[in-house]
Each structure stands twice: as C-alpha cells, then as structure tokens.
Design a protein around this motif. Structure first.
Motif, PDB file in Angstrom:
ATOM      1  N   ALA A 137       8.057  -7.011  -1.340  1.00 43.60           N
ATOM      2  CA  ALA A 137       7.032  -6.543  -0.326  1.00 43.60           C
ATOM      3  C   ALA A 137       6.700  -5.082  -0.269  1.00 43.60           C
ATOM      4  O   ALA A 137       5.673  -4.636  -0.474  1.00 43.60           O
ATOM      5  N   LEU A 138       7.915  -4.505  -0.016  1.00 38.87           N
ATOM      6  CA  LEU A 138       8.193  -3.034  -0.036  1.00 38.87           C
ATOM      7  C   LEU A 138       7.644  -2.461  -1.377  1.00 38.87           C
ATOM      8  O   LEU A 138       6.695  -1.325  -1.151  1.00 38.87           O
ATOM      9  N   GLY A 155       0.519  -0.454  -3.532  1.00 41.93           N
ATOM     10  CA  GLY A 155      -0.923  -0.564  -3.205  1.00 41.93           C
ATOM     11  C   GLY A 155      -1.392   0.844  -2.471  1.00 41.93           C
ATOM     12  O   GLY A 155      -2.145   1.493  -2.513  1.00 41.93           O
ATOM     13  N   TYR A 156      -0.353   1.419  -1.651  1.00 44.76           N
ATOM     14  CA  TYR A 156      -0.528   2.935  -1.008  1.00 44.76           C
ATOM     15  C   TYR A 156      -0.939   3.861  -2.068  1.00 44.76           C
ATOM     16  O   TYR A 156      -1.671   4.666  -1.859  1.00 44.76           O
ATOM     17  N   ALA A 178       3.820  -2.820  -1.228  1.00 40.85           N
ATOM     18  CA  ALA A 178       3.112  -1.913  -0.409  1.00 40.85           C
ATOM     19  C   ALA A 178       3.141  -0.723  -0.932  1.00 40.85           C
ATOM     20  O   ALA A 178       2.061   0.013  -0.702  1.00 40.85           O
ATOM     21  N   THR A 224       1.710  10.141   6.799  1.00 40.34           N
ATOM     22  CA  THR A 224       0.620   9.600   5.974  1.00 40.34           C
ATOM     23  C   THR A 224       0.020  10.707   5.406  1.00 40.34           C
ATOM     24  O   THR A 224      -0.248  10.298   4.139  1.00 40.34           O
TER      25      THR A 224
END
Ligand code: ZN
Length: 138
Positions: A18-19, A25-26, A22, A57
């Motif tokens: 999942a990490l 995706g990021y 993610a 971010t």
C-alpha cells in the motif's frame, strides 16, 4: 486456521505494498499535475505557526520536479530525512518479502530516535522565528 504471526506478516506485506502504491501514485500525480493539490496543515491553520511537516508536500513536489533548492526551502527536514526513510523502507520490504537482506541494521536505534525527535522539535521551533525565514515554506 491461520496463525497469528502469519496474519501479521500478511498485514505487513499489505502495508508495504500500500505504501509503495501510494508513493507511485503520488509520483505520477506530481509529475503530471504538480500544482494540483497541496493539503492545508491543520496545525498551521489553527495556530498560524509552522509544524515540522509544513511544506513537506510542496517539498516533495519540488524535488520530483528536480528543484532541490526549492525542496530544501519548503521543508529541509523532510528532504534530509528522505534517504534514511527510503533505506529503512527498502530494508523492511526486503525482509518482509524475501526473509533476508544484506542491508545492515543500525546497532543501537534509541539514540538515533532521540536525535530524530530532538531535531524535529528544534526544527519546528526555530522555523517559527522571524530570523529563520529561510526555514519557512515558500
Ligand atoms: Zn504543518
């Protein structure tokens, strides 16, 4: 019936995947739409002060665009800790999925964790003083 430890291993594998997803995706979102969305820090909104994560971010987005200086300007702490975070992620990933790794483990983690905690606290405090404007996110 599945044992407790194999259930934990399955959750651990799911968390690593999942990490990874993610992060991918990021990466894709920031490559194709770098100014799409940056979440607002609740701590900053409530207090007007910058937390240790403020600008993180934007720093990651700047780094993905190849602007290392802007990334350091937005959040130097996160950018400087990135190699260590990547190392520990990779090490944990290899152990979880392959049962072994040649990447060495730190011998004594407690002093490093205290140093991390202290440097995060110091970073959060000094970036709120006017003298250290270069530590405030752009
Ligand atoms: Zn913040």
């Amino acid at each position: 019936m599945e044992s407790k430890s194999s259930a934990i291993k399955a959750w651990k594998k799911a968390a690593y995947i999942a990490l990874l997803l993610a992060a991918i995706g990021y990466l894709l979102v920031n490559i194709y739409t770098p100014d799409l969305y940056h979440p607002v820090c609740i701590f900053h909104r409530l207090t007007g002060l910058y937390c240790a994560g403020c600008g993180g971010t934007r720093a990651m987005a700047a780094l993905l665009q190849g602007d290392v200086l802007l990334a350091l300007r937005d959040n130097a702490l996160i950018i400087l800790l990135l190699p260590a975070a990547f190392y520990f992620y990779l090490r944990g990933f290899l152990i979880t999925f392959f049962g072994k790794t040649r990447l060495p483990a730190p011998k004594n983690t407690a002093p490093w964790l205290w140093a991390l905690l202290a440097s995060t606290a110091v970073f959060m405090i000094i970036r709120n003083f006017d003298f250290f404007t270069f530590l405030k996110p752009v």
